[in-house]
Structures are given as structure tokens and as C-alpha cells.
Design an enzyme around this catalytic site. Structure first.
Site, PDB file in Angstrom:
ATOM      1  N   CYS A  92       1.025  -1.133  -0.193  1.00  0.00           N
ATOM      2  CA  CYS A  92       0.274   0.139  -0.151  1.00  0.00           C
ATOM      3  C   CYS A  92       0.748   1.467   0.142  1.00  0.00           C
ATOM      4  O   CYS A  92       1.842   1.610  -0.799  1.00  0.00           O
ATOM      5  CB  CYS A  92      -0.789   0.300   1.297  1.00  0.00           C
ATOM      6  SG  CYS A  92      -2.372   0.808   0.694  1.00  0.00           S
ATOM      7  N   HIS A 189      -3.412  -6.599   1.979  1.00  0.00           N
ATOM      8  CA  HIS A 189      -3.286  -5.898   3.504  1.00  0.00           C
ATOM      9  C   HIS A 189      -3.963  -7.521   3.648  1.00  0.00           C
ATOM     10  O   HIS A 189      -4.608  -7.725   2.970  1.00  0.00           O
ATOM     11  CB  HIS A 189      -3.729  -5.194   4.143  1.00  0.00           C
ATOM     12  CG  HIS A 189      -3.656  -3.504   4.627  1.00  0.00           C
ATOM     13  ND1 HIS A 189      -2.292  -3.065   4.582  1.00  0.00           N
ATOM     14  CD2 HIS A 189      -4.540  -2.604   3.749  1.00  0.00           C
ATOM     15  CE1 HIS A 189      -2.532  -1.605   4.076  1.00  0.00           C
ATOM     16  NE2 HIS A 189      -3.443  -1.826   3.538  1.00  0.00           N
TER      17      HIS A 189
HETATM   18  N1  GLN Z   1      -2.216   7.090   2.122  1.00  0.00           N
HETATM   19  C1  GLN Z   1      -2.303   5.988   0.891  1.00  0.00           C
HETATM   20  C2  GLN Z   1      -3.675   6.586   0.058  1.00  0.00           C
HETATM   21  O1  GLN Z   1      -4.420   6.344   0.597  1.00  0.00           O
HETATM   22  C3  GLN Z   1      -1.859   4.084   1.425  1.00  0.00           C
HETATM   23  C4  GLN Z   1      -2.751   4.011   2.090  1.00  0.00           C
HETATM   24  C5  GLN Z   1      -2.414   2.592   2.532  1.00  0.00           C
HETATM   25  O2  GLN Z   1      -1.459   2.358   3.248  1.00  0.00           O
HETATM   26  N2  GLN Z   1      -3.244   1.734   3.050  1.00  0.00           N
HETATM   27  O3  GLN Z   1      -3.432   5.810  -1.031  1.00  0.00           O
END
Ligand code: GLN
Length: 233
Positions: A92, A189
Site C-alpha cells: 500500500c 493487507h
Molecule cells: N496513503 C495511501 C493512500 O491512501 C496509502 C494508504 C495505506 O497504506 N493504507 O492511498
């Protein structure tokens, strides 16, 4: 066989949704294969070791992601290690910051590390929920996890998708994740490696230079099947 060094990069900045579990799963799968591992936790402000075999990065909020990207660019060791063939798994926010740029908390494009040929901007709407994808080689087990991100990621010709989305959003164009050489980035995740042990064994194969046969754990397979049935019907 010598000990593998696993580096967990900035878990206090990049560790949302239990992504720290990926390092624990790597340790568990390594033990199944009879491989010794050393785990090095690298906190912000500490130098990133250049000689680790596997680097693991998790997800994070926008401001933590920008701080991590800036620190990793200034440090330089992760980029050099990836150039030398080290294995990198990034989830992510960690995935996005491996690319050329990603949006910061004000949606301003922010420089990433340029390790993956990807660029991230914003999805029209935040993606939250289960994510499942048909894998591409070298994987043949359905990719499963959950996503929570606002980024849309576009792959250049130097990166290949990990798979094609069957449920959820992934990169935003029907593909999910990106890989090149020994680098894997994904929106999964779960933690990713708990839900997709084949990726863990591939990482260990790359890191050891040995073709490790996948070891099935029946309770993990049963959980995967139950989850996939719920998500895909
Ligand atoms: N900040 C990034 C987004 O919103 C990654 C989010 C995350 O790692 N869950 O795309």
C-alpha cells in the site's frame, strides 16, 4: 545454509492494518523450510542496512508515507539494495513510495524512490474492502486480502501487474500490484503473506537462490477457501 536477514522498514510509520505480520509470516515460513532468519527493525532516524536479504514495508497514512519516502530517499540504502537484487515486499503506502511519485496529504505529487516503474495519483473514490485477483506468473494461487487506499497506481513498461482484479479495486485499472525483478508491491493487507503464503515462499526462494517447494498448511488453505467463497461466491 547461512542466515537470512529480514529488514522491517520503519514499522512505526509504515505498519497499518497489521502489516507487521508479514515479517512474522516470513519467519514462520522460513522455519518450515529449515531456514534461519535474523530480523532487523529499522526505525526512522536509523540508517537502513544495505546488506539485508529481504526488506519489508507496510501501509501508512499520507503524512507518515511522505515522511518515510523522504527519509528513505535521503538514506539511499534501500534503493541500492534493490539495484543489487535484494528482495523487497511493499504494501500500500510502501508500494506507492517505491514508484516515481505519489500524492501527499494535499494531493501534491511527491517523489518516491523510483525502484518500481509506477506512478500513483488519486482514485475518484477511496477503495475500502476485500480485494481478490487472478494471479500472473510466477504465482498461481488466487491473490486475496483487503484494501484501504485512495491511490490509483499506473504501471510503466518496466513493471508487471501481480494479477487481475476479480473483486475490489487494486491499482484502479483492473490490475493489482506490481513486480519487477525481486521487488513486489501490492495493495493487499491481511497481512498479505498470511493470506497468500505462496508469495512468502517465493520471497524466500528469491532470497536464498533455491527453488523452495510450496509447503501447504491445511488450516491456512481452509481459511483461504472460506474467505474466497465469501468474496467471489
Ligand atoms: N496513503 C495511501 C493512500 O491512501 C496509502 C494508504 C495505506 O497504506 N493504507 O492511498
Amino acid at each position: 545454509m547461512s542466515t537470512l536477514t529480514l529488514a522491517s522498514i520503519y514499522p512505526t510509520l509504515l505498519g497499518t492494518y497489521g502489516d507487521g505480520g508479514n515479517v512474522m509470516v516470513l519467519r514462520h515460513r522460513a522455519a518450515l523450510h529449515g531456514i534461519d532468519v535474523d530480523i532487523v527493525i529499522v526505525d526512522p532516524g536509523e540508517p537502513v542496512p544495505e546488506s539485508a536479504d529481504v526488506y519489508v514495508l507496510g501501509g501508512g497514512e499520507d503524512s507518515a508515507q511522505t515522511a518515510a519516502a523522504n527519509a528513505l530517499r535521503a538514506d539511499g540504502a534501500l534503493t541500492r539494495a534493490a539495484e543489487h537484487g535484494a528482495v523487497v515486499l511493499a504494501i500500500c503506502a510502501g508500494y506507492q513510495l517505491l514508484g516515481e511519485y505519489f500524492p501527499d496529504s494535499t494531493s501534491t505529487p511527491t517523489a518516491g524512490l523510483g525502484i518500481l516503474d509506477i506512478r500513483t495519483d488519486r482514485l475518484p473514490q477511496r477503495a475500502v474492502g476485500e480485494l481478490a485477483a487472478t494471479p500472473k506468473a510466477p504465482f498461481d494461487q488466487i491473490l486475496t486480502g483487503y484494501e484501504n487506499h485512495a491511490g490509483a497506481t499506473h504501471l510503466g513498461s518496466g513493471a508487471r501487474a501481480l494479477g487481475m482484479v476479480r473483486a475490489g479495486i487494486g491499482n484502479g485499472d483492473g490490475s493489482e500490484g506490481a513486480t519487477s525483478g525481486h521487488v513486489i508491491g501490492t495493495y493487499l493487507h491481511g497481512p498479505c503473506l498470511a493470506r497468500n503464503p505462496q508469495i512468502a515462499d517465493t520471497i524466500l526462494s528469491w532470497a536464498t537462490g533455491r527453488e523452495l517447494a510450496f509447503i501447504e498448511e491445511p488450516e491456512v488453505t481452509a481459511l483461504r477457501e472460506e474467505r474466497l467463497k465469501t468474496v467471489l461466491g
